[in-house]
Write an enzyme that holds these catalytic residues in place. Structure first.
Site, PDB file in Angstrom:
ATOM      1  N   ASP A 121     -24.027  19.540  58.230  1.00  0.00           N
ATOM      2  CA  ASP A 121     -23.732  18.404  57.352  1.00  0.00           C
ATOM      3  C   ASP A 121     -24.777  17.375  57.743  1.00  0.00           C
ATOM      4  OD1 ASP A 121     -22.861  15.840  56.502  1.00  0.00           O
ATOM      5  OD2 ASP A 121     -20.865  16.659  56.188  1.00  0.00           O
ATOM      6  N   HIS A 122     -25.754  17.149  56.872  1.00  0.00           N
ATOM      7  CA  HIS A 122     -26.915  16.370  57.334  1.00  0.00           C
ATOM      8  C   HIS A 122     -26.552  14.927  57.683  1.00  0.00           C
ATOM      9  CE1 HIS A 122     -27.294  14.910  53.148  1.00  0.00           C
ATOM     10  NE2 HIS A 122     -28.032  13.941  53.648  1.00  0.00           N
TER      11      HIS A 122
ATOM     12  N   HIS B 285     -19.552  14.866  53.760  1.00  0.00           N
ATOM     13  CA  HIS B 285     -20.173  13.656  54.323  1.00  0.00           C
ATOM     14  C   HIS B 285     -19.157  12.537  54.556  1.00  0.00           C
ATOM     15  CE1 HIS B 285     -23.657  15.856  53.302  1.00  0.00           C
ATOM     16  NE2 HIS B 285     -23.851  15.395  52.094  1.00  0.00           N
TER      17      HIS B 285
HETATM   18  C1  BG6 Z   1     -26.289  15.791  49.472  1.00  0.00           C
HETATM   19  C2  BG6 Z   1     -25.685  15.840  48.112  1.00  0.00           C
HETATM   20  O1  BG6 Z   1     -25.535  16.555  50.372  1.00  0.00           O
HETATM   21  O2  BG6 Z   1     -26.321  14.450  49.920  1.00  0.00           O
HETATM   22  C3  BG6 Z   1     -26.462  14.962  47.147  1.00  0.00           C
HETATM   23  O3  BG6 Z   1     -25.678  17.180  47.627  1.00  0.00           O
HETATM   24  C4  BG6 Z   1     -26.590  13.570  47.689  1.00  0.00           C
HETATM   25  O4  BG6 Z   1     -25.843  14.934  45.873  1.00  0.00           O
HETATM   26  C5  BG6 Z   1     -27.106  13.595  49.106  1.00  0.00           C
HETATM   27  O5  BG6 Z   1     -27.487  12.863  46.862  1.00  0.00           O
HETATM   28  C6  BG6 Z   1     -27.076  12.218  49.732  1.00  0.00           C
HETATM   29  O6  BG6 Z   1     -27.736  12.263  50.959  1.00  0.00           O
HETATM   30  P1  BG6 Z   1     -28.492  10.993  51.539  1.00  0.00           P
HETATM   31  O7  BG6 Z   1     -28.969  11.424  52.863  1.00  0.00           O
HETATM   32  O8  BG6 Z   1     -29.585  10.658  50.566  1.00  0.00           O
HETATM   33  O9  BG6 Z   1     -27.463   9.909  51.585  1.00  0.00           O
END
Ligand code: BG6
Length: 516
Positions: A208-209, A271
């Site tokens: 989960d990044h 997230h």
């Molecule tokens: C991703 C989603 O996991 O996270 C995207 O699939 C979203 O829809 C993105 O835009 C948001 O990530 P960050 O790091 O730009 O907040």
């Protein structure tokens, strides 16, 4: 006459056992090879390969580190290297010798994921890399493909004898699985069953990044490396918590994926619940992977389940209509590519969560996320209870806002006397900004997470029980929405803060969403 001298007051003994404190200062992974399934895809190109190159530039990759790309196009090693070279050399500051050395560690195996023969070719390439580059059988498999390929890849890896375990002493094998991990509880369980047919839990890294973001990790440091928050971090002092993950972007070219996913699968189940669990969890007994994840799972298990009635009263779904963002007209969700003209997919969700524990009983956690909101901003705001008596007239609440992105930092809002002869006050803020306090720019989330996989540290990855608990929590929302048509979609204009019903969710209890 004797005088008793009291011993000086000393600080309590601090735990200094590195096993308990989990100090991770010097971290250098062992040589290994990373296999990217879906090497020509968006994720590999936009996130993984740039993160690996950045790790290389920062000299954080182990010696002999090698990458094997797998995709359908018939490329050879050289052509694959050339593609990466072309994408990297746009940056004129690149050191050409460093780039050449990095590209020497790049390999390519063409094929489809269900072809046993492709895995035999992969095996040969990996063995050659072990011999020539000293990677000692250490392998990281990264599944950067659409989720429908996850099961077949894992099964084929197992059948091809490409998965070692600690007992064989043939190096380590780890697998990284991108989100979405399943599309509901049943499919997540089924995927876990397949995964565990081939890998042990300790070999599995469900990514989960958001957990790779510095500011997200800082939630734990902020809470548990400071003494002053813990006494007030509970129902006695906290009125409510707001977690906002707003994006100004729409679904761009991902309409096909998004129609299947929607905001709950795309953001809430992963997230946003990660942000919530880090904010609400109890202090772990140590900073090791299982101790931290045990506490996160406890939060999920303590969350009040949704039933039909609560989905209706405490959850709002939205979908954007046409509107304006940054002075530009943007289309409605239903006009985006690969989106049905009568789509019911939600691009916005707001919901009230409760955690039925001693710490949080009765404290609402309001979460909201949406596409095409006025700006990109992620923050966690803890709003404290009002003062018991209004000595100086009405006050604004104290708010501790952790700004996850952009403008990373933390601010504490409090009341201060306005200079002058009257007893007036107004809210001011103490503000910490990453950019000012630390000279270095934060690394990309994927850099940190890839390094952690190489190091065998799964603290920042979701465990099996954690994903299953998250799906259990959101399942009633998904089921109710699937069973009932929303007649008011689209119900918010692009460039606004979401549907009116989301405001009413808080207004019912006299509260308001922040405008971050
Ligand atoms: C991703 C989603 O996991 O996270 C995207 O699939 C979203 O829809 C993105 O835009 C948001 O990530 P960050 O790091 O730009 O907040």
């Amino acid at each position: 006459m004797s005088v008793d001298i009291a011993p000086p007051i000393t600080a309590p003994t601090l735990t200094s056992n590195p096993l308990r404190t989990g100090l991770r200062i010097e971290r250098s992974p062992a040589p290994c090879a990373m296999v990217i399934f879906g090497a020509s895809g968006d994720l590999a190109k936009r996130k993984l390969l740039p993160a690996l190159w950045a790790l290389n530039e920062a000299q954080q990759l182990p010696p002999g580190f090698s990458i094997v790309g797998i995709a359908r196009s018939e490329l050879n090693h050289e052509q694959f290297r050339q593609q990466l070279r072309d994408s990297i050399t746009h940056d004129l500051t690149v050191d050409p010798t460093m780039l050449d050395t990095f590209l020497q560690g790049l390999f390519y195996v063409p094929g489809t994921f269900d072809q046993p023969d492709m895995y035999q070719r992969l095996k040969q390439v990996l063995e050659q890399i072990d011999r020539e580059r000293g990677t000692a059988g250490n392998r990281m498999y990264y599944l950067a493909t659409p989720p429908s390929f996850f099961p077949v890849i894992m099964e084929q890896l197992g059948q091809a004898g490409l998965v070692s375990d600690a007992a064989t002493g043939a190096g380590w094998t780890r697998v990284v699985i991108e989100k979405p991990f399943g599309r509901d509880l049943a499919t997540a369980r089924e995927l876990n069953r397949v995964v565990h047919g081939v890998f042990d839990e300790a070999q599995v890294y469900r990514i989960d990044h958001y957990l790779g973001k510095e500011t997200v990790q800082n939630i734990l440091h902020f809470r548990f490396a400071n003494a002053i928050w813990e006494p007030i971090w509970n129902r006695r002092y906290v009125d409510h918590v707001q977690i906002t993950v707003a994006e100004d972007l729409g679904v761009e070219t991902r309409g096909g994926y998004y129609e299947e996913a929607g905001i709950v699968r795309d953001m809430l189940e992963n997230h946003m619940l990660q942000l919530l669990t880090l904010t609400a969890m109890e202090p772990p007994v140590s900073f090791d992977a299982d101790a931290v994840r045990d506490e996160k799972v406890k939060v999920l298990r303590g969350m009040r389940p949704f039933d039909l009635q609560r989905v209706q009263s405490d959850v709002v779904r939205g979908q954007y209509g046409a509107g304006w963002i940054g002075g530009k007209a943007v289309p409605a969700y239903r006009q985006e590519q690969k989106v049905a003209p009568d789509s019911q997919t939600a691009t916005y969700v707001a919901a009230t969560f409760y955690i039925d524990t001693w710490r949080w009983e009765g404290v609402p956690f309001y979460l909201r996320s949406g596409k095409r909101l006025p700006k990109r901003v992620t923050e966690i705001a803890i709003q404290f209870r009002p003062v018991p008596q209004l000595l100086f007239g009405p006050t604004d609440p104290n708010v501790l806002a952790m700004r996850i992105q952009p403008d990373e930092g933390i601010s504490l809002q409090f009341e201060a006397k306005v200079p002058g002869p009257t007893a007036r006050h107004r809210p001011v803020a103490m503000d910490f900004r990453y950019g000012t306090a630390f000279a270095t720019a934060p690394a990309e989330a994927y850099q940190r997470l890839l390094l952690d996989v190489m190091l065998g540290d799964s603290t920042l990855f979701a465990r099996r029980d954690e994903v299953e608990a998250a799906w259990t929590l959101v399942a009633p929302i998904l089921n109710t929405w699937a069973a009932t048509q929303a007649t008011d979609l689209p119900n918010y204009e692009a460039g606004t803060w979401g549907p009116e019903a989301a405001d009413q969710l808080l207004e019912a209890s006299g509260r308001r969403w922040r405008r971050p």
